[in-house]
Design a protein around this motif. Structure first.
Motif, PDB file in Angstrom:
ATOM      1  N   LEU A 181       0.834  -1.207   0.000  1.00 44.82           N
ATOM      2  CA  LEU A 181       0.000   0.000   0.000  1.00 44.82           C
ATOM      3  C   LEU A 181       0.864   1.250   0.000  1.00 44.82           C
ATOM      4  O   LEU A 181       0.650   2.168  -0.805  1.00 44.82           O
ATOM      5  CB  LEU A 181      -0.934   0.006   1.218  1.00 44.82           C
ATOM      6  N   PHE A 182       1.858   1.294   0.857  1.00 45.14           N
ATOM      7  CA  PHE A 182       2.722   2.472   0.908  1.00 45.14           C
ATOM      8  C   PHE A 182       3.567   2.607  -0.357  1.00 45.14           C
ATOM      9  O   PHE A 182       3.848   3.708  -0.806  1.00 45.14           O
ATOM     10  CB  PHE A 182       3.595   2.463   2.160  1.00 45.14           C
ATOM     11  N   LYS A 183       3.929   1.491  -0.955  1.00 42.84           N
ATOM     12  CA  LYS A 183       4.666   1.529  -2.218  1.00 42.84           C
ATOM     13  C   LYS A 183       3.792   2.148  -3.314  1.00 42.84           C
ATOM     14  O   LYS A 183       4.241   2.982  -4.087  1.00 42.84           O
ATOM     15  CB  LYS A 183       5.094   0.110  -2.594  1.00 42.84           C
ATOM     16  N   TRP A 184       2.507   1.734  -3.366  1.00 44.35           N
ATOM     17  CA  TRP A 184       1.578   2.284  -4.344  1.00 44.35           C
ATOM     18  C   TRP A 184       1.364   3.780  -4.097  1.00 44.35           C
ATOM     19  O   TRP A 184       1.355   4.576  -5.036  1.00 44.35           O
ATOM     20  CB  TRP A 184       0.240   1.545  -4.285  1.00 44.35           C
ATOM     21  N   ILE A 185       1.194   4.169  -2.860  1.00 45.92           N
ATOM     22  CA  ILE A 185       0.998   5.583  -2.515  1.00 45.92           C
ATOM     23  C   ILE A 185       2.196   6.402  -2.978  1.00 45.92           C
ATOM     24  O   ILE A 185       2.044   7.466  -3.584  1.00 45.92           O
ATOM     25  CB  ILE A 185       0.763   5.744  -0.998  1.00 45.92           C
ATOM     26  N   LYS A 186       3.382   5.902  -2.721  1.00 39.58           N
ATOM     27  CA  LYS A 186       4.592   6.631  -3.102  1.00 39.58           C
ATOM     28  C   LYS A 186       4.720   6.753  -4.616  1.00 39.58           C
ATOM     29  O   LYS A 186       5.157   7.779  -5.129  1.00 39.58           O
ATOM     30  CB  LYS A 186       5.816   5.930  -2.521  1.00 39.58           C
ATOM     31  N   LEU A 190       0.651   8.690  -5.920  1.00 35.79           N
ATOM     32  CA  LEU A 190       0.104   9.920  -5.350  1.00 35.79           C
ATOM     33  C   LEU A 190       1.205  10.951  -5.212  1.00 35.79           C
ATOM     34  O   LEU A 190       2.324  10.631  -4.843  1.00 35.79           O
ATOM     35  CB  LEU A 190      -0.538   9.646  -3.994  1.00 35.79           C
ATOM     36  N   ARG A 191       0.861  12.182  -5.506  1.00 34.02           N
ATOM     37  CA  ARG A 191       1.866  13.244  -5.464  1.00 34.02           C
ATOM     38  C   ARG A 191       1.823  13.949  -4.118  1.00 34.02           C
ATOM     39  O   ARG A 191       1.305  15.048  -3.990  1.00 34.02           O
ATOM     40  CB  ARG A 191       1.601  14.217  -6.596  1.00 34.02           C
ATOM     41  N   ALA A 240      -5.628  12.773  -1.322  1.00 33.79           N
ATOM     42  CA  ALA A 240      -4.860  12.439  -2.523  1.00 33.79           C
ATOM     43  C   ALA A 240      -5.464  11.219  -3.228  1.00 33.79           C
ATOM     44  O   ALA A 240      -5.578  11.199  -4.461  1.00 33.79           O
ATOM     45  CB  ALA A 240      -3.400  12.184  -2.153  1.00 33.79           C
ATOM     46  N   VAL A 241      -5.878  10.206  -2.469  1.00 32.78           N
ATOM     47  CA  VAL A 241      -6.518   9.030  -3.061  1.00 32.78           C
ATOM     48  C   VAL A 241      -7.837   9.427  -3.715  1.00 32.78           C
ATOM     49  O   VAL A 241      -8.160   8.984  -4.826  1.00 32.78           O
ATOM     50  CB  VAL A 241      -6.735   7.928  -2.001  1.00 32.78           C
ATOM     51  N   ILE A 267      -3.032  13.863 -17.163  1.00 28.86           N
ATOM     52  CA  ILE A 267      -4.222  14.645 -16.832  1.00 28.86           C
ATOM     53  C   ILE A 267      -3.983  15.448 -15.557  1.00 28.86           C
ATOM     54  O   ILE A 267      -4.309  16.637 -15.485  1.00 28.86           O
ATOM     55  CB  ILE A 267      -5.452  13.725 -16.681  1.00 28.86           C
ATOM     56  N   LEU A 268      -3.400  14.815 -14.548  1.00 30.91           N
ATOM     57  CA  LEU A 268      -3.112  15.523 -13.301  1.00 30.91           C
ATOM     58  C   LEU A 268      -2.113  16.655 -13.525  1.00 30.91           C
ATOM     59  O   LEU A 268      -2.240  17.732 -12.948  1.00 30.91           O
ATOM     60  CB  LEU A 268      -2.602  14.546 -12.241  1.00 30.91           C
TER      61      LEU A 268
END
Length: 106
Positions: free
Chosen positions: A16-21, A24-25, A44-45, A67-68
């Motif tokens: 989960l933290f790997k995906w967030i890093k 997510l900016r 952010a999610v 897009i972001l």
């Protein structure tokens, strides 16, 4: 809970933290409390999911990252939302602005 279950749960947290890093900016946390960090991650999610839904509904070909990026560039400009979402790199070409100096003219 068994030791094996604890290991599996720990691996999910790491993933989960790997995906967030990666997705997510979040450059820095604005608060130090647990609530402040959780709130910033959830915001952010939420933004990520909303942009993904918009991309799917409008059948946009550009990536979520692009897009972001386009939305962050046009955030304070008066641009129609569809134009901002469909913007490509060519739309932000420096040659469009006659007051912009051109360093390299290839």
């Amino acid at each position: 809970m068994s030791l094996q279950q604890d290991v599996v749960d720990g691996q999910y947290v790491v993933q989960l933290f790997k995906w967030i890093k990666q997705h997510l900016r979040i450059k820095a946390f604005y608060g130090t409390s647990e609530n402040a960090v959780k709130t910033q991650i959830w915001i952010a999610v939420s933004v990520y999911v909303l942009v993904a839904i918009i991309r799917k509904r409008l059948s946009l070909e550009t990536s979520l990252y692009q897009i972001l990026q386009n939305l962050s560039v046009t955030l304070f400009e008066k641009v129609p939302i569809l134009q901002a979402l469909q913007a490509s790199d060519s739309q932000f070409d420096l040659h469009e602005d006659p007051n912009q100096l051109i360093l390299f003219d290839f």
